[in-house]
Design an enzyme around this catalytic site. Structure first.
Site, PDB file in Angstrom:
ATOM      1  N   ARG A 173       0.866  -1.325  -0.021  1.00 15.15           N
ATOM      2  CA  ARG A 173      -0.060   0.047  -0.040  1.00 15.15           C
ATOM      3  C   ARG A 173       0.989   1.207  -0.187  1.00 15.15           C
ATOM      4  O   ARG A 173       0.420   2.319   0.741  1.00 15.15           O
ATOM      5  CB  ARG A 173      -0.945  -0.055   1.278  1.00 15.15           C
ATOM      6  N   SER A 285     -10.200   0.112   4.634  1.00 15.81           N
ATOM      7  CA  SER A 285      -9.429  -0.344   6.070  1.00 15.81           C
ATOM      8  C   SER A 285      -8.874   0.738   6.457  1.00 15.81           C
ATOM      9  O   SER A 285      -8.023   1.820   5.582  1.00 15.81           O
ATOM     10  CB  SER A 285      -8.011  -1.397   5.547  1.00 15.81           C
ATOM     11  N   GLU A 388      -3.983   3.478   7.834  1.00 13.34           N
ATOM     12  CA  GLU A 388      -3.723   3.486   6.121  1.00 13.34           C
ATOM     13  C   GLU A 388      -4.460   4.695   5.523  1.00 13.34           C
ATOM     14  O   GLU A 388      -3.863   5.206   4.349  1.00 13.34           O
ATOM     15  CB  GLU A 388      -4.320   2.124   5.575  1.00 13.34           C
TER      16      GLU A 388
HETATM   17  C1  LIG Z   1     -15.138   0.867   0.964  1.00  6.17           C
HETATM   18  C2  LIG Z   1     -13.712   0.647   0.656  1.00  6.17           C
HETATM   19  C3  LIG Z   1     -13.027  -0.282   0.256  1.00  6.17           C
HETATM   20  C4  LIG Z   1     -11.811  -0.121   0.110  1.00  6.17           C
HETATM   21  N1  LIG Z   1     -10.896  -1.448  -0.407  1.00  6.17           N
HETATM   22  C5  LIG Z   1      -9.787  -1.217  -0.644  1.00  6.17           C
HETATM   23  C6  LIG Z   1      -9.105  -2.473  -0.989  1.00  6.17           C
HETATM   24  O1  LIG Z   1      -9.563  -3.640  -1.103  1.00  6.17           O
HETATM   25  N2  LIG Z   1      -7.794  -2.263  -1.022  1.00  6.17           N
HETATM   26  C7  LIG Z   1      -7.136  -0.975  -1.224  1.00  6.17           C
HETATM   27  O2  LIG Z   1      -5.933  -1.017  -1.559  1.00  6.17           O
HETATM   28  N3  LIG Z   1      -7.804  -0.077  -1.062  1.00  6.17           N
HETATM   29  C8  LIG Z   1      -8.992  -0.112  -0.754  1.00  6.17           C
HETATM   30  N4  LIG Z   1      -9.699   1.133  -0.325  1.00  6.17           N
HETATM   31  C9  LIG Z   1      -9.043   2.381  -0.183  1.00  6.17           C
HETATM   32  C10 LIG Z   1      -9.067   3.156  -1.580  1.00  6.17           C
HETATM   33  O3  LIG Z   1     -10.154   2.887  -2.395  1.00  6.17           O
HETATM   34  C11 LIG Z   1      -7.985   3.179  -2.542  1.00  6.17           C
HETATM   35  O4  LIG Z   1      -6.868   3.813  -1.696  1.00  6.17           O
HETATM   36  C12 LIG Z   1      -7.998   3.925  -3.855  1.00  6.17           C
HETATM   37  O5  LIG Z   1      -6.797   3.740  -4.518  1.00  6.17           O
HETATM   38  C13 LIG Z   1      -8.144   5.634  -3.510  1.00  6.17           C
HETATM   39  O6  LIG Z   1      -8.380   6.186  -4.812  1.00  6.17           O
HETATM   40  P1  LIG Z   1      -9.013   7.492  -4.797  1.00  6.17           P
HETATM   41  O7  LIG Z   1      -8.939   7.984  -6.177  1.00  6.17           O
HETATM   42  O8  LIG Z   1     -10.294   7.872  -4.041  1.00  6.17           O
HETATM   43  O9  LIG Z   1      -7.977   8.474  -4.217  1.00  6.17           O
HETATM   44  P2  LIG Z   1      -7.935   9.596  -3.114  1.00  6.17           P
HETATM   45  O10 LIG Z   1      -8.368   8.791  -1.832  1.00  6.17           O
HETATM   46  O11 LIG Z   1      -8.492  10.725  -3.416  1.00  6.17           O
HETATM   47  O12 LIG Z   1      -6.361   9.871  -2.883  1.00  6.17           O
HETATM   48  C14 LIG Z   1      -5.536   8.893  -2.221  1.00  6.17           C
HETATM   49  C15 LIG Z   1      -4.055   9.339  -2.496  1.00  6.17           C
HETATM   50  O13 LIG Z   1      -3.631   9.468  -4.071  1.00  6.17           O
HETATM   51  C16 LIG Z   1      -3.183  10.662  -4.255  1.00  6.17           C
HETATM   52  N5  LIG Z   1      -3.650  10.884  -5.595  1.00  6.17           N
HETATM   53  C17 LIG Z   1      -5.096  10.466  -6.076  1.00  6.17           C
HETATM   54  N6  LIG Z   1      -5.015  10.907  -7.370  1.00  6.17           N
HETATM   55  C18 LIG Z   1      -3.999  11.412  -7.810  1.00  6.17           C
HETATM   56  C19 LIG Z   1      -3.029  11.917  -9.047  1.00  6.17           C
HETATM   57  N7  LIG Z   1      -3.831  11.723 -10.031  1.00  6.17           N
HETATM   58  N8  LIG Z   1      -1.848  12.173  -9.137  1.00  6.17           N
HETATM   59  C20 LIG Z   1      -1.114  12.014  -7.890  1.00  6.17           C
HETATM   60  N9  LIG Z   1      -1.557  11.723  -6.831  1.00  6.17           N
HETATM   61  C21 LIG Z   1      -2.841  11.249  -6.629  1.00  6.17           C
HETATM   62  C22 LIG Z   1      -3.706  11.562  -3.319  1.00  6.17           C
HETATM   63  O14 LIG Z   1      -3.002  12.887  -3.185  1.00  6.17           O
HETATM   64  C23 LIG Z   1      -3.740  10.743  -2.004  1.00  6.17           C
HETATM   65  O15 LIG Z   1      -2.451  10.638  -1.371  1.00  6.17           O
HETATM   66  C24 LIG Z   1     -11.148   1.101  -0.073  1.00  6.17           C
HETATM   67  C25 LIG Z   1     -11.758   2.320   0.359  1.00  6.17           C
HETATM   68  C26 LIG Z   1     -13.179   2.075   0.659  1.00  6.17           C
HETATM   69  C27 LIG Z   1     -13.980   3.454   0.795  1.00  6.17           C
END
Ligand SMILES: Cc1cc2nc3c(=O)[nH]c(=O)nc-3n(C[C@H](O)[C@H](O)[C@H](O)COP(=O)(O)OP(=O)(O)OC[C@H]3O[C@@H](n4cnc5c(N)ncnc54)[C@H](O)[C@@H]3O)c2cc1C
Length: 392
Positions: A173, A285, A388
């Protein structure tokens, strides 16, 4: 195109449902537009976000939130850019996906196309750009396993760069984007390397059992997906590496196994365990699973047996000469399952998740419950849990 909104309400832009705002929200749909953006004149700090599904906004954000948007017609920058051949047959395809695409839309597309790789990552919320930052993972697959190149805008040099997967510093992660490169790169697209020959990963988190339950020994009723050609498929495509078709069928695994079948199975497992962000706020998580020394783990086993009986087995995974202990198990053992503090709650079905149970939990509610969990685990097991979820 660049759109700007002042005093922007972020309530619907973070899956925790925190009622917060930012001073300026900037949406960029064409990567080239980043060149015309004067970052120094934007309210500081500048934070790049995706779908807001791994974030806890701890209050109103004083600076600029920048989002790489996506226009409907730009799902694939260019599909199947290159195909690599082995022994005369096409085995891999490179696909370049814009950062603002919803990651699960990409998974759905790949499964429909019969392309292997992201099926175990189905239904993870968030966007393609963040998948490369987070090295998202589930059911034995991590984003790094299928990423070929990350395409980004370098804010320090104001140039576009292509970063090969080997340079991204991927770990559990984490990546260089989260650590040493934090704030430097804006990811504009990711090229994934997908397999045309089956590469099922079934041995994690009950996937095999769920498939067997689904298949009940009957060949897959799912139609519309090409049956893999046995002459082309490598050994082990029927139900996991090293297994023959006959073994898979006798086990009850649907045959032929397709990425679509695995995707649907994973979605079924996830829907039972994890809160649907559309219905209940969370960021998935909340804590990372700690990795500890073996002698430390032995002390935890002794404690667990004293509490639960001599036959009790502590769930764990060996990681080199260390041991990874599921944080969810420790949180459960400390009696937190379902516990509420203000509007925050430890999710009853999966104690690793903290939810916005009432819909109007404040960041302070979430942080108070987080701290209560950290303190209790520290006191009982001598382990410091680390979140996380990123606190912004
Ligand atoms: C119900 C639920 C279940 C989940 N299950 C999992 C799972 O099974 N496995 C897992 O790994 N994660 C899981 N997650 C966590 C989450 O979905 C991931 O971490 C996902 O990748 C976050 O994506 P996001 O687009 O929402 O990013 P954000 O939450 O908006 O950002 C996350 C990070 O990425 C950076 N970022 C985003 N976009 C860019 C870009 N274009 N350029 C540079 N930096 C950027 C942000 O600055 C931040 O540091 C879960 C979340 C939820 C709510």
């Amino acid at each position: 195109m660049i759109t700007r909104h002042e005093a922007y309400d972020l309530s619907r832009r973070n899956t925790f449902g925190m009622k917060v705002s930012c001073r300026l929200y900037v949406e960029v749909t064409e990567p080239e537009d980043l060149l015309s953006l004067d970052f120094d004149t934007l309210p500081q700090p500048v934070f790049v976000m995706g779908g807001g599904s791994n974030l806890l906004f701890t209050g109103d954000f004083p600076g600029t939130v920048l989002h790489m948007g996506n226009t409907e017609n730009r799902f694939l920058d260019s599909a199947l850019v290159i195909s690599t051949k082995a022994e005369g047959r096409v085995e891999k395809s490179l696909v370049r996906i814009p950062a603002g695409v919803v990651f699960d839309d990409f998974c759905a597309w790949a499964a429909e196309e019969g392309l292997w790789g992201p099926e175990n990552l189905s239904l993870i919320p968030g966007e393609v750009g963040a998948s490369a930052v987070q090295n998202i993972g589930a059911y034995g697959v991590e984003a790094k396993d299928i990423i070929d190149t990350v395409h980004a805008f370098d804010r320090t040099t104001r140039t576009f760069v292509d970063i090969p997967v080997a340079d991204c510093g991927y770990g559990y992660r984490t990546s260089n984007f989260k650590s040493v490169w934090k704030g430097r790169y804006i990811i504009i697209a990711v090229t994934f390397c997908l397999s045309l020959v089956p590469t099922p990963v079934l041995d994690y988190g009950g996937v095999r059992k769920a498939l067997i339950d689904r298949g009940k020994g009957i060949p897959s009723p799912i139609s519309g997906h090409p049956r893999p050609d046995k002459r082309e498929g490598p050994a082990g495509f029927a139900g996991g590496r090293g297994r023959s078709e006959a073994e898979a069928i006798s086990e009850g695994i649907p045959f032929p196994l397709t990425p679509q079948i695995i995707r649907e199975t994973i979605i079924g497992i996830r829907e039972k365990k994890l809160p649907d962000p559309a219905k209940i706020g969370s960021a998935g998580s909340f804590f990372c699973n700690p990795v500890i020394e073996k002698d430390h783990f032995a002390r935890i086993v002794t404690l667990a047996k004293a509490e639960n009986g001599p036959d009790y087995e502590v769930p764990h995974y060996e990681v080199g000469d260390k041991v990874k202990v599921p944080a969810a198990w420790m949180i459960d053992q400390c009696g937190f399952k379902g516990m509420r503090l203000g509007g925050a709650q430890v999710y009853p079905n999966q104690p690793l998740v903290i939810v916005n149970a009432t819909g109007d939990a404040t960041p302070q509610d979430i942080i108070a419950l987080e701290q209560r969990v950290i303190d209790t685990i520290q006191e009982k097991y001598g382990i410091t849990l680390h979140p996380e979820v990123e606190h912004v």
